[in-house]
Motif scaffolding. Structure first.
Motif, PDB file in Angstrom:
ATOM      1  N   PRO A  26     -40.783   8.454 -30.060  1.00  0.00           N
ATOM      2  CA  PRO A  26     -41.499   7.420 -31.497  1.00  0.00           C
ATOM      3  C   PRO A  26     -41.947   8.008 -32.541  1.00  0.00           C
ATOM      4  O   PRO A  26     -41.898   8.780 -32.566  1.00  0.00           O
ATOM      5  N   ASN A  27     -41.802   6.913 -33.072  1.00  0.00           N
ATOM      6  CA  ASN A  27     -42.121   7.692 -34.774  1.00  0.00           C
ATOM      7  C   ASN A  27     -41.158   8.596 -35.517  1.00  0.00           C
ATOM      8  O   ASN A  27     -41.611   9.012 -36.377  1.00  0.00           O
ATOM      9  N   ALA A  28     -40.123   9.195 -35.218  1.00  0.00           N
ATOM     10  CA  ALA A  28     -38.821   9.625 -35.648  1.00  0.00           C
ATOM     11  C   ALA A  28     -38.712   8.897 -37.161  1.00  0.00           C
ATOM     12  O   ALA A  28     -38.776   7.226 -36.766  1.00  0.00           O
ATOM     13  N   GLU A  29     -38.514   9.239 -38.308  1.00  0.00           N
ATOM     14  CA  GLU A  29     -38.368   8.165 -39.199  1.00  0.00           C
ATOM     15  C   GLU A  29     -36.739   8.358 -39.294  1.00  0.00           C
ATOM     16  O   GLU A  29     -35.971   9.440 -39.630  1.00  0.00           O
ATOM     17  N   PRO A  65     -40.062   3.688 -39.453  1.00  0.00           N
ATOM     18  CA  PRO A  65     -40.042   4.518 -37.952  1.00  0.00           C
ATOM     19  C   PRO A  65     -39.076   3.915 -36.197  1.00  0.00           C
ATOM     20  O   PRO A  65     -39.132   2.885 -36.750  1.00  0.00           O
ATOM     21  N   SER A  66     -38.533   4.912 -35.424  1.00  0.00           N
ATOM     22  CA  SER A  66     -38.510   4.606 -34.549  1.00  0.00           C
ATOM     23  C   SER A  66     -39.953   3.577 -34.160  1.00  0.00           C
ATOM     24  O   SER A  66     -40.433   4.048 -34.428  1.00  0.00           O
ATOM     25  N   ASN A  67     -39.263   3.011 -33.069  1.00  0.00           N
ATOM     26  CA  ASN A  67     -40.705   1.762 -32.309  1.00  0.00           C
ATOM     27  C   ASN A  67     -41.473   3.020 -31.078  1.00  0.00           C
ATOM     28  O   ASN A  67     -40.737   3.987 -30.799  1.00  0.00           O
ATOM     29  N   ALA A  68     -42.028   2.470 -30.144  1.00  0.00           N
ATOM     30  CA  ALA A  68     -42.578   3.001 -29.524  1.00  0.00           C
ATOM     31  C   ALA A  68     -42.092   3.687 -28.512  1.00  0.00           C
ATOM     32  O   ALA A  68     -41.960   4.453 -27.668  1.00  0.00           O
ATOM     33  N   PHE A  75     -34.548   2.019 -33.383  1.00  0.00           N
ATOM     34  CA  PHE A  75     -34.546   1.083 -34.316  1.00  0.00           C
ATOM     35  C   PHE A  75     -33.512   0.322 -34.307  1.00  0.00           C
ATOM     36  O   PHE A  75     -32.718   0.026 -33.806  1.00  0.00           O
ATOM     37  N   LEU A 117     -38.025  13.884 -37.223  1.00  0.00           N
ATOM     38  CA  LEU A 117     -38.898  13.541 -36.571  1.00  0.00           C
ATOM     39  C   LEU A 117     -39.870  15.507 -36.916  1.00  0.00           C
ATOM     40  O   LEU A 117     -39.584  15.926 -36.596  1.00  0.00           O
ATOM     41  N   GLN A 118     -41.156  14.955 -36.243  1.00  0.00           N
ATOM     42  CA  GLN A 118     -42.105  16.233 -36.216  1.00  0.00           C
ATOM     43  C   GLN A 118     -41.626  17.425 -35.631  1.00  0.00           C
ATOM     44  O   GLN A 118     -41.723  16.819 -34.165  1.00  0.00           O
TER      45      GLN A 118
END
Length: 108
Positions: free
Chosen positions: A37-40, A55-58, A62, A78-79
């Motif tokens: 999740p939260n990948a841009e 962002p990708s969802n939970a 996307f 992605l961090q």
């Protein structure tokens, strides 16, 4: 140790009114197959310069709707992973295009 980020992309054609557009969708996962999740995720239409980012969802998913047909460059950030920006997707008149890509980012 390097990590592996998996990306599954689907492009499905839609025909709203008289405009022909398509949808780009996919899932981002980590090396173990866990959802990311939260990948841009960003797409850039080569011909027009249209750029969309989300962002990708939970669930790591996307979707970019109402995208003009043509070639797109897709990037994922992605961090903890190196930015991935070398996937080119061509969406056209086919009903569904399915792509599975594995990228090898490293820790930042």
């Amino acid at each position: 140790m390097s990590k592996l980020l998996s990306l599954l992309i689907l492009a499905a054609l839609t025909l709203p009114a008289q405009t022909i557009t398509s949808r780009i969708r996919g899932v981002v996962t980590d090396p173990s197959g866990a959802l990311a999740p939260n990948a841009e995720v960003s797409v850039l239409h080569e011909a027009t310069g249209l750029r969309r980012t989300m962002p990708s969802n939970a669930s790591g998913q996307f979707a970019f709707d109402a995208m003009p047909l043509g070639k797109y460059n897709l990037s994922v950030t992605l961090q903890g992973f190196k930015k991935f920006n070398s996937l080119t997707i061509t969406i056209g008149r086919r009903r569904i295009n399915e792509h599975e890509k594995r990228i090898t980012p490293t820790k930042s």
